[in-house]
Design a protein around this motif. Structure first.
Motif, mmCIF file in Angstrom:
data_model
loop_
_atom_site.group_PDB
_atom_site.id
_atom_site.type_symbol
_atom_site.label_atom_id
_atom_site.label_comp_id
_atom_site.label_asym_id
_atom_site.label_seq_id
_atom_site.Cartn_x
_atom_site.Cartn_y
_atom_site.Cartn_z
ATOM 1 N N UNK A 1 49.501 42.723 11.942
ATOM 2 C CA UNK A 1 49.389 41.387 11.525
ATOM 3 C C UNK A 1 49.422 40.517 12.877
ATOM 4 N N UNK A 2 50.270 41.067 14.137
ATOM 5 C CA UNK A 2 50.383 40.251 15.048
ATOM 6 C C UNK A 2 49.472 40.839 16.274
ATOM 7 N N UNK A 3 48.383 41.259 15.980
ATOM 8 C CA UNK A 3 47.445 41.942 17.054
ATOM 9 C C UNK A 3 46.843 41.001 17.847
ATOM 10 N N UNK A 4 46.923 41.611 19.068
ATOM 11 C CA UNK A 4 45.820 40.791 20.257
ATOM 12 C C UNK A 4 44.498 41.164 20.303
ATOM 13 N N UNK A 5 43.614 40.279 19.699
ATOM 14 C CA UNK A 5 42.205 40.463 19.889
ATOM 15 C C UNK A 5 41.445 40.041 20.777
ATOM 16 N N UNK A 6 40.595 40.962 21.515
ATOM 17 C CA UNK A 6 39.808 40.371 22.650
ATOM 18 C C UNK A 6 38.681 39.988 21.913
ATOM 19 N N UNK A 7 38.108 38.720 22.058
ATOM 20 C CA UNK A 7 37.019 38.192 21.514
ATOM 21 C C UNK A 7 35.718 38.176 22.572
ATOM 22 N N UNK A 8 34.529 38.179 21.889
ATOM 23 C CA UNK A 8 33.124 38.024 22.848
ATOM 24 C C UNK A 8 32.530 37.030 22.047
ATOM 25 N N UNK A 9 31.624 36.557 23.075
ATOM 26 C CA UNK A 9 30.463 35.482 22.577
ATOM 27 C C UNK A 9 29.259 36.047 22.800
ATOM 28 N N UNK A 10 28.125 35.040 22.509
ATOM 29 C CA UNK A 10 26.663 35.620 22.451
ATOM 30 C C UNK A 10 26.266 35.912 20.961
ATOM 31 N N UNK A 11 25.127 35.998 20.989
ATOM 32 C CA UNK A 11 24.526 35.995 19.423
ATOM 33 C C UNK A 11 25.107 37.102 18.656
ATOM 34 N N UNK A 12 25.078 38.339 19.449
ATOM 35 C CA UNK A 12 25.494 39.675 18.808
ATOM 36 C C UNK A 12 26.822 39.592 17.651
ATOM 37 N N UNK A 13 27.900 39.073 18.466
ATOM 38 C CA UNK A 13 29.072 38.989 17.481
ATOM 39 C C UNK A 13 29.256 37.997 16.314
ATOM 40 N N UNK A 14 28.295 37.041 16.277
ATOM 41 C CA UNK A 14 28.127 36.079 15.037
ATOM 42 C C UNK A 14 28.448 36.520 13.877
ATOM 43 N N UNK A 15 27.477 37.451 13.394
ATOM 44 C CA UNK A 15 27.501 38.149 11.966
ATOM 45 C C UNK A 15 29.103 38.693 11.729
#
Length: 241
Positions: free
Chosen positions: A28-42
Motif C-alpha cells: 500500500x505504501x509503494x513508490x510508483x514511478x509514473x510516465x506521461x505521453x499518450x501510451x499510459x493514458x489507458x
C-alpha cells in the motif's frame, strides 16, 4: 526480461494496470514511478475505474514522475504536472504531498536535478517504474547518446522528440527544447520496471532495443539487463519480434 503480448491498446492498458494495481494492493505504501505521453493514458483510466469501484486505495502511495519540461510552469496545460493531475491524480486519493515531479519553472538546472535525485533517495527509491518508449529508443527524456546519463539531468530534446510531442501544443515552435529527466541509473535502480509499447510505429524500435545490442544509442536497450523488467506490447508493436 519478460515479454507479454496484448491484442490491442485496450488489452495492453489493462494488462499493465493489473501489474500496477497488484503492486499497490500488496504494498500500500509503494513508490510508483509514473510516465506521461499518450501510451499510459489507458492505464491511468483503468486504475481510476478500479479506484472508483473501491478496489484500489492510493492514500499511502508515493509517486515520482520521470520528467518535466524545463521553462514551463505547473499551471501550464502543457506541463506534465497538469497532464498527471488531469489524467490521474485528480481522480484518485493520492495525497498531494506524496506527488513528485521536477520543478520545470526553475531554470537552475543544477539545483533542480540535485534536489530531484535526493528526493528519489529520500523516499527509499522506486518500487515500480512505468515507462513508454520513443521511436528513437528514448526512455523518459534520455535521448540517444554516446554514454548513458546516470542521474537526473537537463537534456536538449532531439528533433524527433519535439516532432512527436508537438501534438500537445498549439504550434511546434511552442514545444520546449529542454527537459529535466531521471537518469538511466535512477530508472535502473527501480526494483521493478514495466514498459508499454503500442502501435506499428514502435515495432522497429522494440526489436532494436530488446533484440539488439545494449548501447546508449538506443537508451531503452539498457533494460535488457534489469533484473525485473516486463515489456507489454500490442500486436502492432510486436510485429518485428
Amino acid at each position: 526480461m519478460r515479454i507479454i503480448r496484448a491484442k490491442d491498446y485496450s488489452d495492453m492498458s489493462r494488462k499493465a494496470a493489473n501489474i500496477l494495481s497488484a503492486q499497490v494492493i500488496m504494498q500500500p505504501d509503494a513508490v510508483l514511478g509514473c510516465a506521461t505521453g499518450g501510451t499510459p493514458v489507458g492505464i491511468y483510466r483503468q486504475l481510476i475505474e478500479w479506484y472508483q469501484r473501491g478496489d484500489l486505495d492510493f492514500s499511502e502511495v508515493t509517486t515520482v514522475n520521470l520528467d518535466e519540461y524545463r521553462g514551463i510552469s505547473r499551471e501550464s496545460e502543457q506541463s506534465y504536472w497538469h497532464f498527471m493531475h488531469s489524467n490521474f491524480f485528480d481522480h484518485v486519493n493520492i495525497a498531494p504531498e506524496r506527488i513528485h515531479l521536477p520543478e520545470g519553472s526553475n531554470l537552475n538546472a543544477q539545483e533542480v536535478c540535485r534536489a530531484y535525485t535526493e528526493m528519489i533517495r529520500s523516499v527509499g527509491g522506486i518500487d515500480l517504474q512505468l515507462l513508454g518508449i520513443g521511436t528513437d529508443g528514448h526512455i523518459g527524456f534520455n535521448e540517444p547518446n554516446t554514454v548513458f546519463e546516470m542521474d537526473t539531468h537537463c537534456v536538449d530534446l532531439t528533433e524527433s522528440t519535439v516532432e512527436a510531442n508537438k501534438r500537445f501544443f498549439a504550434r511546434k515552435e511552442d514545444v520546449p527544447r529542454q527537459a529535466y529527466t531521471m537518469g538511466i541509473r535512477d530508472i535502473m535502480q527501480a526494483r521493478r520496471v514495466l514498459m508499454v509499447a503500442s502501435g506499428a510505429d514502435k515495432a522497429k524500435i522494440v526489436r532494436q532495443a530488446f533484440f539488439g545490442p545494449v548501447t546508449p544509442a538506443v537508451p531503452a536497450s539498457i533494460l535488457q539487463i534489469h533484473p525485473d523488467f516486463t515489456l507489454i506490447v500490442d500486436q502492432e508493436a510486436a510485429a518485428e519480434i
